[in-house]
Enzyme design. Structure first.
Site, PDB file in Angstrom:
ATOM      1  N   HIS A  65      34.220  44.622  30.511  1.00  0.00           N
ATOM      2  CA  HIS A  65      34.577  45.797  31.317  1.00  0.00           C
ATOM      3  C   HIS A  65      33.398  46.763  31.461  1.00  0.00           C
ATOM      4  O   HIS A  65      33.188  47.347  32.526  1.00  0.00           O
ATOM      5  CB  HIS A  65      35.787  46.496  30.724  1.00  0.00           C
ATOM      6  CG  HIS A  65      37.049  45.704  30.883  1.00  0.00           C
ATOM      7  ND1 HIS A  65      37.910  45.443  29.843  1.00  0.00           N
ATOM      8  CD2 HIS A  65      37.568  45.068  31.962  1.00  0.00           C
ATOM      9  CE1 HIS A  65      38.915  44.709  30.285  1.00  0.00           C
ATOM     10  NE2 HIS A  65      38.732  44.460  31.565  1.00  0.00           N
ATOM     11  N   ASP A  89      44.152  44.212  34.604  1.00  0.00           N
ATOM     12  CA  ASP A  89      44.359  44.690  33.228  1.00  0.00           C
ATOM     13  C   ASP A  89      43.911  46.152  33.089  1.00  0.00           C
ATOM     14  O   ASP A  89      44.199  46.786  32.078  1.00  0.00           O
ATOM     15  CB  ASP A  89      43.605  43.791  32.232  1.00  0.00           C
ATOM     16  CG  ASP A  89      42.144  43.609  32.614  1.00  0.00           C
ATOM     17  OD1 ASP A  89      41.712  42.449  32.781  1.00  0.00           O
ATOM     18  OD2 ASP A  89      41.438  44.618  32.762  1.00  0.00           O
ATOM     19  N   ASP A 109      45.055  44.736  43.042  1.00  0.00           N
ATOM     20  CA  ASP A 109      45.328  43.454  42.401  1.00  0.00           C
ATOM     21  C   ASP A 109      46.536  42.820  43.079  1.00  0.00           C
ATOM     22  O   ASP A 109      47.513  43.505  43.385  1.00  0.00           O
ATOM     23  CB  ASP A 109      45.598  43.621  40.894  1.00  0.00           C
ATOM     24  CG  ASP A 109      45.452  42.297  40.155  1.00  0.00           C
ATOM     25  OD1 ASP A 109      44.562  42.174  39.296  1.00  0.00           O
ATOM     26  OD2 ASP A 109      46.212  41.351  40.484  1.00  0.00           O
ATOM     27  N   ASP A 140      46.795  41.587  48.411  1.00  0.00           N
ATOM     28  CA  ASP A 140      45.682  40.640  48.425  1.00  0.00           C
ATOM     29  C   ASP A 140      44.385  41.356  48.789  1.00  0.00           C
ATOM     30  O   ASP A 140      44.287  41.989  49.840  1.00  0.00           O
ATOM     31  CB  ASP A 140      46.001  39.537  49.454  1.00  0.00           C
ATOM     32  CG  ASP A 140      44.884  38.507  49.579  1.00  0.00           C
ATOM     33  OD1 ASP A 140      45.026  37.578  50.387  1.00  0.00           O
ATOM     34  OD2 ASP A 140      43.853  38.636  48.855  1.00  0.00           O
ATOM     35  N   ASP A 159      36.574  42.021  40.247  1.00  0.00           N
ATOM     36  CA  ASP A 159      36.930  41.631  38.881  1.00  0.00           C
ATOM     37  C   ASP A 159      38.080  40.634  38.984  1.00  0.00           C
ATOM     38  O   ASP A 159      39.238  40.920  38.668  1.00  0.00           O
ATOM     39  CB  ASP A 159      37.348  42.894  38.113  1.00  0.00           C
ATOM     40  CG  ASP A 159      37.837  42.598  36.715  1.00  0.00           C
ATOM     41  OD1 ASP A 159      38.313  43.553  36.048  1.00  0.00           O
ATOM     42  OD2 ASP A 159      37.773  41.428  36.296  1.00  0.00           O
ATOM     43  N   SER A 160      37.745  39.444  39.493  1.00  0.00           N
ATOM     44  CA  SER A 160      38.813  38.492  39.841  1.00  0.00           C
ATOM     45  C   SER A 160      38.881  37.348  38.837  1.00  0.00           C
ATOM     46  O   SER A 160      38.001  37.181  37.990  1.00  0.00           O
ATOM     47  CB  SER A 160      38.527  37.909  41.232  1.00  0.00           C
ATOM     48  OG  SER A 160      37.439  37.001  41.133  1.00  0.00           O
ATOM     49  N   PRO A 166      44.498  32.171  44.214  1.00  0.00           N
ATOM     50  CA  PRO A 166      44.434  33.380  45.043  1.00  0.00           C
ATOM     51  C   PRO A 166      43.038  34.000  45.097  1.00  0.00           C
ATOM     52  O   PRO A 166      42.720  34.736  46.023  1.00  0.00           O
ATOM     53  CB  PRO A 166      45.437  34.327  44.377  1.00  0.00           C
ATOM     54  CG  PRO A 166      45.677  33.796  43.019  1.00  0.00           C
ATOM     55  CD  PRO A 166      45.449  32.330  43.093  1.00  0.00           C
TER      56      PRO A 166
HETATM   57  N1  SAM Z   1      38.158  39.365  33.397  1.00  0.00           N
HETATM   58  C1  SAM Z   1      38.865  38.293  34.044  1.00  0.00           C
HETATM   59  C2  SAM Z   1      37.954  37.142  34.391  1.00  0.00           C
HETATM   60  O1  SAM Z   1      36.726  37.335  34.462  1.00  0.00           O
HETATM   61  O2  SAM Z   1      38.499  36.044  34.577  1.00  0.00           O
HETATM   62  C3  SAM Z   1      39.544  38.825  35.268  1.00  0.00           C
HETATM   63  C4  SAM Z   1      40.481  39.893  34.901  1.00  0.00           C
HETATM   64  S1  SAM Z   1      41.754  40.276  35.992  1.00  0.00           S
HETATM   65  C5  SAM Z   1      43.111  39.834  35.024  1.00  0.00           C
HETATM   66  C6  SAM Z   1      41.695  39.078  37.272  1.00  0.00           C
HETATM   67  C7  SAM Z   1      42.668  39.496  38.345  1.00  0.00           C
HETATM   68  O3  SAM Z   1      42.317  38.971  39.616  1.00  0.00           O
HETATM   69  C8  SAM Z   1      44.103  39.022  38.083  1.00  0.00           C
HETATM   70  O4  SAM Z   1      44.871  40.127  37.683  1.00  0.00           O
HETATM   71  C9  SAM Z   1      44.558  38.453  39.434  1.00  0.00           C
HETATM   72  O5  SAM Z   1      45.885  38.817  39.753  1.00  0.00           O
HETATM   73  C10 SAM Z   1      43.537  39.068  40.372  1.00  0.00           C
HETATM   74  N2  SAM Z   1      43.377  38.380  41.665  1.00  0.00           N
HETATM   75  C11 SAM Z   1      43.187  37.059  41.908  1.00  0.00           C
HETATM   76  N3  SAM Z   1      43.084  36.836  43.238  1.00  0.00           N
HETATM   77  C12 SAM Z   1      43.207  38.050  43.851  1.00  0.00           C
HETATM   78  C13 SAM Z   1      43.186  38.485  45.209  1.00  0.00           C
HETATM   79  N4  SAM Z   1      43.028  37.616  46.229  1.00  0.00           N
HETATM   80  N5  SAM Z   1      43.333  39.814  45.461  1.00  0.00           N
HETATM   81  C14 SAM Z   1      43.489  40.705  44.438  1.00  0.00           C
HETATM   82  N6  SAM Z   1      43.533  40.357  43.132  1.00  0.00           N
HETATM   83  C15 SAM Z   1      43.389  39.033  42.850  1.00  0.00           C
END
Ligand code: SAM
Length: 283
Positions: A65, A89, A109, A140, A159-160, A166
């Site tokens: 983070h 998160d 998110d 999205d 931060d995906s 997705p």
């Molecule tokens: N630190 C983690 C990593 O490096 O793998 C990522 C943390 S965070 C939990 C990742 C987030 O990306 C998830 O909450 C997921 O729902 C979100 N996510 C995935 N695809 C997305 C999209 N198209 N738009 C917005 N959020 C998305």
């Protein structure tokens, strides 16, 4: 995946695995987008996984983070409007809002359940969610960026999850073209860019190519440790729209008005120096 005593993430493409000894599995939720699980571990506190992949643990999330937020914010001359794509998160949001000059931080998110579970198990990551500068949207990020006004954002933080499901669209040139359009002149995007050891010649190199194809003039990868992710070594990649992301506000970073556990101006400066194998892979 895991027997009754261990959670183990197998990273099949690399022939590696990462494990944490467990106390218990706490939650398992199938949402419209992904399968989210919460675990209590012996030595890393709580663990969140999405579709079987480690996302965040109580013990080592500070590394990720801090490095996903402070280098990009100190590389920008004066960041006021920040957008976080993913980051459900809320740990990145908390770090962004430590910067007093930031006037608005919008977290987008796709899956609200990630945030709801984080509020329950990682309340320390959610402590800034009620900051008047914070805005949380559950849509999205690809669609949101496509529809966002041009020249309206200073910093975009992606931060995906990994580039599958997705999140796949968040690693593509079309998405970076939208980000370039949405950023103000001088704006910067930073994306979590996977493992330097496992992905330098693939995902990371492709990111640099796609970002430059989208019109970004300067790109830079910064490696950092992240024990719970595959290989234990992770990275973020920045791209500047007219800003040189190989330089940063060193005096401001050295005089930062907030505590961190990993990020410092020296760590930032050191992360800008890539090891020879990465320089070769990214050239
Ligand atoms: N630190 C983690 C990593 O490096 O793998 C990522 C943390 S965070 C939990 C990742 C987030 O990306 C998830 O909450 C997921 O729902 C979100 N996510 C995935 N695809 C997305 C999209 N198209 N738009 C917005 N959020 C998305």
């Amino acid at each position: 995946m895991s027997d009754e005593k261990w959670f183990v993430e197998h990273f099949d493409s690399a022939g590696t695995a990462f494990g944490l000894r467990l106390k218990a599995r706490l939650e398992a939720v199938q949402t419209e987008y992904q399968h989210i699980e919460m675990w209590d571990t012996d030595t890393f506190g709580y663990l969140m996984t999405i579709d079987g992949a480690t996302m965040v643990t109580s013990r080592d999330n500070f590394l990720y983070h801090e490095m996903m937020s402070h280098p990009v914010l100190f590389s920008h001359p004066d960041p006021k409007r920040v957008v976080i794509i993913g980051g459900g998160d809320c740990g990145t949001l908390r770090e962004v809002l430590r910067h007093p000059g930031v006037e608005q931080a919008t977290q987008i998110d796709i899956d609200e359940m990630v945030t709801r579970l984080s509020e329950k198990y990682f309340p320390e990551l959610c402590e800034s969610n009620n900051d008047p500068r914070a805005e949380l949207l559950f849509i999205d990020g690809v669609k949101w960026m496509r529809e966002c006004d041009a020249g309206s954002i200073d910093v975009i933080i992606v931060d995906s999850t990994d580039p599958v499901g997705p999140a796949e669209g968040l690693f593509k040139a079309d998405f970076f073209r939208d980000c370039h359009r949405v950023l103000r002149d001088g704006g910067i995007i930073v994306q979590q860019s996977e493992s330097p050891l496992l992905h330098s010649v693939s995902i990371i190199r492709d990111l640099h190519v796609n970002m430059r194809e989208a019109g970004f003039t300067s790109t830079q990868t910064l490696p950092f440790p992240q024990p719970c992710y595959p290989s234990g070594w992770w990275s973020c990649t920045m791209a500047g729209k007219g800003t040189d992301v190989t330089r940063f506000r060193e005096k401001d970073a050295a005089a930062k008005p907030f505590e961190t556990q990993y990020y410092t101006a020296d760590i930032h400066r050191g992360a800008l120096t890539l090891p020879p194998f990465m320089k070769k892979a990214l050239s």
